[in-house]
Design an enzyme around this catalytic site. Structure first.
Site, PDB file in Angstrom:
ATOM      1  N   THR A 130      -0.195   0.691   6.821  1.00  0.00           N
ATOM      2  CA  THR A 130       0.021  -0.316   5.790  1.00  0.00           C
ATOM      3  C   THR A 130       0.261  -1.649   6.467  1.00  0.00           C
ATOM      4  OG1 THR A 130       1.551  -1.084   4.082  1.00  0.00           O
ATOM      5  CG2 THR A 130       2.460   0.393   5.726  1.00  0.00           C
ATOM      6  N   GLY A 131      -0.214  -2.716   5.860  1.00  0.00           N
ATOM      7  CA  GLY A 131       0.026  -4.031   6.453  1.00  0.00           C
ATOM      8  C   GLY A 131      -1.172  -4.937   6.350  1.00  0.00           C
ATOM      9  N   GLU A 132      -1.350  -5.758   7.351  1.00  0.00           N
ATOM     10  CA  GLU A 132      -2.451  -6.714   7.398  1.00  0.00           C
ATOM     11  C   GLU A 132      -3.739  -5.943   7.660  1.00  0.00           C
ATOM     12  OE1 GLU A 132      -4.055 -10.388  10.121  1.00  0.00           O
ATOM     13  OE2 GLU A 132      -1.921  -9.871  10.229  1.00  0.00           O
ATOM     14  N   GLY A 133      -4.504  -5.721   6.594  1.00  0.00           N
ATOM     15  CA  GLY A 133      -5.670  -4.850   6.672  1.00  0.00           C
ATOM     16  C   GLY A 133      -6.661  -5.226   7.745  1.00  0.00           C
TER      17      GLY A 133
ATOM     18  N   THR B 255       0.851  -1.188   0.000  1.00  0.00           N
ATOM     19  CA  THR B 255       0.000   0.000   0.000  1.00  0.00           C
ATOM     20  C   THR B 255       0.892   1.245   0.000  1.00  0.00           C
ATOM     21  OG1 THR B 255      -1.767  -1.128   1.184  1.00  0.00           O
ATOM     22  CG2 THR B 255      -1.669   1.254   1.431  1.00  0.00           C
TER      23      THR B 255
ATOM     24  N   ARG C  47     -13.906  -7.160  -1.788  1.00  0.00           N
ATOM     25  CA  ARG C  47     -13.170  -7.050  -0.528  1.00  0.00           C
ATOM     26  C   ARG C  47     -12.738  -5.607  -0.300  1.00  0.00           C
ATOM     27  NH1 ARG C  47      -7.601  -5.628   1.330  1.00  0.00           N
ATOM     28  NH2 ARG C  47      -7.416  -6.594   3.395  1.00  0.00           N
ATOM     29  N   ILE C  48     -12.938  -5.110   0.916  1.00  0.00           N
ATOM     30  CA  ILE C  48     -12.508  -3.769   1.302  1.00  0.00           C
ATOM     31  C   ILE C  48     -11.516  -3.903   2.444  1.00  0.00           C
ATOM     32  CG2 ILE C  48     -13.239  -1.566   2.294  1.00  0.00           C
ATOM     33  CD1 ILE C  48     -15.935  -1.989   0.878  1.00  0.00           C
ATOM     34  N   GLY C  49     -10.380  -3.251   2.312  1.00  0.00           N
ATOM     35  CA  GLY C  49      -9.353  -3.321   3.341  1.00  0.00           C
ATOM     36  C   GLY C  49      -9.369  -2.107   4.254  1.00  0.00           C
ATOM     37  N   ASP C  50      -8.244  -1.871   4.920  1.00  0.00           N
ATOM     38  CA  ASP C  50      -8.165  -0.755   5.862  1.00  0.00           C
ATOM     39  C   ASP C  50      -7.927   0.587   5.193  1.00  0.00           C
ATOM     40  OD1 ASP C  50      -4.939   0.012   6.352  1.00  0.00           O
ATOM     41  OD2 ASP C  50      -5.326  -1.961   5.506  1.00  0.00           O
TER      42      ASP C  50
END
Length: 325
Positions: free
Chosen positions: A246-249, A196, A224-227
């Site tokens: 950034t990272g594991e959403g 990201t 799918r929607i992330g952070d």
């Protein structure tokens, strides 16, 4: 006021075996983006304009996972998302499910400024973009040969890939996928290393802003929607600070990571560096992530619990640093 400060990131979680040339390529892009932001700040552009300008540059370059070069869905298409937030009045805008918008961060800015809403997604966001006269391109514009190849590997391994440029299939075939004990939402994943992009800025007036943009996960489910587009999770700005994660959403969403930095500054009285260190250590549980942040006093900080994070920062007093590990 402590003067202006800026930080950019290209994702947390870096393959330890990442070729040196790829590392240098990433550093050059981050340096170029810092230079763009520094020039804008020296020209007295407000923080909100600078974060948009820098993230647009990151979206246009295919190196990281945003805009052109975004990760592909399970159907081989691109669905992008972005958000932006202006600290002084906590105004914000976010978008998800974009398939034809050349610069998602700019559409998020328009949602903030030209709509009665804070968040638009999928067909509604695309229709809003048309009415706003935003530059639109075919979905193929965002797809690169690297993406197509990594999606094929992901499907062969029956996995979701965070960093679509890290080979996860060995020469012996699909059974050689890298072993990992990491999980996402309780399910095993093969590789942790998202890319990201984001930018945070505090200008000379002490105004903070933040913006984040991504293509998400390689081989992700449609919808799918992330952070990254979620205000308070992937992006947050207040009168105290600006944060991009950034990272594991899924872990970032559960911990509302970006907002937590501002919260512990406000309620625990921590300075920026203390706040970043605290949330990385105590708010991610077993999740893996990183973030960049600036404060109204001109401080800049980054933190991550991953192998590395593509990042760069600079301050008005002449400090500038770009790093990976």
């Amino acid at each position: 006021m402590g003067g202006w400060a800026i930080a950019v990131h290209g994702g947390a979680g870096v393959d330890p075996n990442l070729p040196k040339e790829r590392q240098e390529e990433a550093k050059r892009l981050l340096t170029r983006c810092l230079d763009i932001g520094i020039s804008a700040l020296r020209s007295n552009l407000p923080a909100i304009d600078v974060v948009e300008l820098v993230v647009r540059e990151l979206e246009t370059d295919p190196l990281f996972n945003s805009g052109r070069g975004s990760a592909l869905t399970e159907n081989g298409t691109v669905e992008m998302e972005a958000s932006i937030m202006d600290g002084p009045k906590r105004r914000c805008g976010a978008v998800s499910g974009l398939t034809t918008i050349k610069n998602p961060v700019s559409l998020a800015r328009l949602v903030m400024e030209n709509s009665p809403h804070s968040y638009l997604g999928f067909s509604g966001a695309e229709e809003f973009a048309k009415k706003q006269g935003v530059e639109m391109v075919d979905n193929e514009y965002f797809i690169t040969e690297d993406n197509v190849g990594m999606l094929k590997l992901a499907k062969e391994a029956n996995s979701i890939l965070f960093d679509y440029r890290i080979p996860t299939i060995g020469t012996c075939g699909a059974g050689a996928a890298i072993d990992s004990h990491l999980q996402m939402n309780g399910l095993p994943i093969s590789v942790y290393a998202p890319e990201t992009v984001g930018c945070v800025v505090v200008d000379k007036a002490g105004r903070c802003a933040a913006a984040t943009s991504t293509g998400g996960l390689m081989n992700k489910m449609i919808g799918r929607i992330g952070d990254s587009p979620l205000i308070g999770s992937g992006t947050y700005a207040s009168e105290l600070c600006g944060v991009s994660c950034t990272g594991e959403g899924e872990a970032i969403i559960r911990s509302t990571l970006a907002r937590e930095v501002s919260a512990v500054m406000e309620y625990k009285g921590l300075n920026l560096h203390e706040a970043v260190d605290y949330v990385i250590k105590h708010r991610l549980d077993e999740g893996k992530a990183g973030l960049i942040a600036v404060s109204k006093d001109g401080e800049v900080a980054c933190g991550f619990n991953t192998t590395g994070m593509f990042r760069g920062c600079a301050t008005e007093d002449g400090f500038m640093e770009v790093g990976v590990w």
